[in-house]
Design a protein around this motif. Structure first.
Motif, PDB file in Angstrom:
ATOM      1  N   VAL A   1       0.863  -1.196   0.000  1.00  0.00           N
ATOM      2  CA  VAL A   1       0.000   0.000   0.000  1.00  0.00           C
ATOM      3  C   VAL A   1       0.894   1.240   0.000  1.00  0.00           C
ATOM      4  O   VAL A   1       0.897   2.020   0.963  1.00  0.00           O
ATOM      5  CB  VAL A   1      -0.965  -0.001   1.212  1.00  0.00           C
ATOM      6  N   PRO A   2       1.660   1.448  -1.075  1.00  0.00           N
ATOM      7  CA  PRO A   2       2.638   2.545  -1.098  1.00  0.00           C
ATOM      8  C   PRO A   2       2.025   3.929  -0.928  1.00  0.00           C
ATOM      9  O   PRO A   2       2.638   4.798  -0.303  1.00  0.00           O
ATOM     10  CB  PRO A   2       3.297   2.393  -2.474  1.00  0.00           C
ATOM     11  N   GLU A   3       0.829   4.149  -1.462  1.00  0.00           N
ATOM     12  CA  GLU A   3       0.218   5.476  -1.343  1.00  0.00           C
ATOM     13  C   GLU A   3      -0.051   5.814   0.118  1.00  0.00           C
ATOM     14  O   GLU A   3       0.248   6.924   0.588  1.00  0.00           O
ATOM     15  CB  GLU A   3      -1.092   5.543  -2.139  1.00  0.00           C
ATOM     16  N   LEU A   4      -0.605   4.849   0.861  1.00  0.00           N
ATOM     17  CA  LEU A   4      -0.913   5.088   2.267  1.00  0.00           C
ATOM     18  C   LEU A   4       0.357   5.197   3.106  1.00  0.00           C
ATOM     19  O   LEU A   4       0.460   6.048   3.990  1.00  0.00           O
ATOM     20  CB  LEU A   4      -1.795   3.955   2.803  1.00  0.00           C
ATOM     21  N   ALA A   5       1.325   4.341   2.804  1.00  0.00           N
ATOM     22  CA  ALA A   5       2.578   4.368   3.565  1.00  0.00           C
ATOM     23  C   ALA A   5       3.333   5.665   3.316  1.00  0.00           C
ATOM     24  O   ALA A   5       3.856   6.285   4.260  1.00  0.00           O
ATOM     25  CB  ALA A   5       3.445   3.172   3.179  1.00  0.00           C
ATOM     26  N   ASN A   6       3.388   6.106   2.059  1.00  0.00           N
ATOM     27  CA  ASN A   6       4.099   7.345   1.727  1.00  0.00           C
ATOM     28  C   ASN A   6       3.422   8.560   2.350  1.00  0.00           C
ATOM     29  O   ASN A   6       4.092   9.471   2.849  1.00  0.00           O
ATOM     30  CB  ASN A   6       4.181   7.515   0.207  1.00  0.00           C
ATOM     31  N   LYS A   7       2.091   8.596   2.330  1.00  0.00           N
ATOM     32  CA  LYS A   7       1.366   9.724   2.919  1.00  0.00           C
ATOM     33  C   LYS A   7       1.626   9.801   4.428  1.00  0.00           C
ATOM     34  O   LYS A   7       1.881  10.881   4.972  1.00  0.00           O
ATOM     35  CB  LYS A   7      -0.131   9.602   2.659  1.00  0.00           C
ATOM     36  N   ALA A   8       1.565   8.641   5.080  1.00  0.00           N
ATOM     37  CA  ALA A   8       1.800   8.626   6.528  1.00  0.00           C
ATOM     38  C   ALA A   8       3.215   9.070   6.854  1.00  0.00           C
ATOM     39  O   ALA A   8       3.449   9.808   7.819  1.00  0.00           O
ATOM     40  CB  ALA A   8       1.545   7.221   7.070  1.00  0.00           C
ATOM     41  N   LEU A   9       4.172   8.645   6.030  1.00  0.00           N
ATOM     42  CA  LEU A   9       5.566   9.023   6.248  1.00  0.00           C
ATOM     43  C   LEU A   9       5.762  10.524   6.045  1.00  0.00           C
ATOM     44  O   LEU A   9       6.418  11.192   6.856  1.00  0.00           O
ATOM     45  CB  LEU A   9       6.474   8.238   5.298  1.00  0.00           C
ATOM     46  N   LEU A  10       5.180  11.069   4.990  1.00  0.00           N
ATOM     47  CA  LEU A  10       5.318  12.501   4.719  1.00  0.00           C
ATOM     48  C   LEU A  10       4.637  13.340   5.802  1.00  0.00           C
ATOM     49  O   LEU A  10       5.161  14.383   6.208  1.00  0.00           O
ATOM     50  CB  LEU A  10       4.735  12.834   3.343  1.00  0.00           C
ATOM     51  N   ASP A  11       3.472  12.890   6.266  1.00  0.00           N
ATOM     52  CA  ASP A  11       2.776  13.618   7.337  1.00  0.00           C
ATOM     53  C   ASP A  11       3.633  13.648   8.605  1.00  0.00           C
ATOM     54  O   ASP A  11       3.715  14.681   9.281  1.00  0.00           O
ATOM     55  CB  ASP A  11       1.429  12.951   7.647  1.00  0.00           C
ATOM     56  N   TRP A  12       4.261  12.526   8.902  1.00  0.00           N
ATOM     57  CA  TRP A  12       5.115  12.455  10.102  1.00  0.00           C
ATOM     58  C   TRP A  12       6.369  13.303   9.933  1.00  0.00           C
ATOM     59  O   TRP A  12       6.778  14.019  10.854  1.00  0.00           O
ATOM     60  CB  TRP A  12       5.485  11.003  10.369  1.00  0.00           C
TER      61      TRP A  12
END
Length: 204
Positions: free
Chosen positions: A180-191
């Protein structure tokens, strides 16, 4: 970083705090130690040092060499990946080759041997609690809750031990960044946006 690479990043961050502003782990390897276990260093005899220790080293090289050869076979890699991915359609030839290629390096077997023997000799030293007790930066856990190897209970225990932890639960297996790269990348960028942007250090 994920799996064994994640635990390596965690150890690095605990040892070099001035160079790290945060650590992001995806289904990281590593185990908590046994608080009741007593660590003793048995005295080494001449027989052990001169005969038994060299024989043990030879046996370890033979056994670990075979295990490494077996583990890097494409069919074996594909089988393991399909067991830890929720969506097995992501397990394709490109993914398998991305693992077999570095494993075919002439020095890969020696690296595997050193990694495994160092870990086996220092299991009491390299535990999650001992490493986390030295960590001083924010920690993000991007956790694939469907991972058959390291489930969400481990992420919860890490947060209980190290409160400066954020957890993002994802419906994925052992490799959420690939499933789930889209969800993982979004969570990483938000953090990442919450970290101190003025710092010259880099998150791991």
């Amino acid at each position: 970083m994920f799996s064994l690479g994640g635990f390596t990043a965690l150890v690095t961050a605990s040892e070099l705090p001035e160079q790290v502003v945060g650590v992001a782990l995806l289904n990281s390897a590593g185990q908590f130690g046994n608080a009741n276990a007593e660590i003793t260093e048995p005295e080494e005899t001449i027989l052990q040092r001169v005969i038994l220790k060299p024989l043990k080293t030879i046996l370890q090289r033979v056994v670990l060499g075979f295990l490494f050869w077996q583990a890097k076979q494409p069919a074996r890699i594909e089988s393991v990946l399909k067991s830890v991915y929720k969506n097995t359609s992501n397990v394709d030839d490109y993914l398998v080759e991305s693992i077999t290629r570095p494993a075919d390096d002439p020095n890969a077997g020696e690296v595997y041997y050193r990694l495994m023997t160092r870990f086996m000799l220092n299991q009491s030293k390299y535990t999650l609690d001992s490493v986390l007790s030295k960590l001083s930066c924010p920690l993000l856990l991007l956790w694939g809750d469907l991972d058959p190897w390291v489930g969400p209970a481990k992420a919860i225990r890490i947060k209980e031990f190290y409160p400066n932890t954020s957890i993002v639960n994802l419906q994925a297996g052992h490799c959420p960044h690939d499933e789930v790269p889209e969800l993982a990348n979004k969570a990483l960028l938000d953090w990442l946006s919450t970290l101190n942007s003025a710092s010259t250090a880099l998150p791991l």
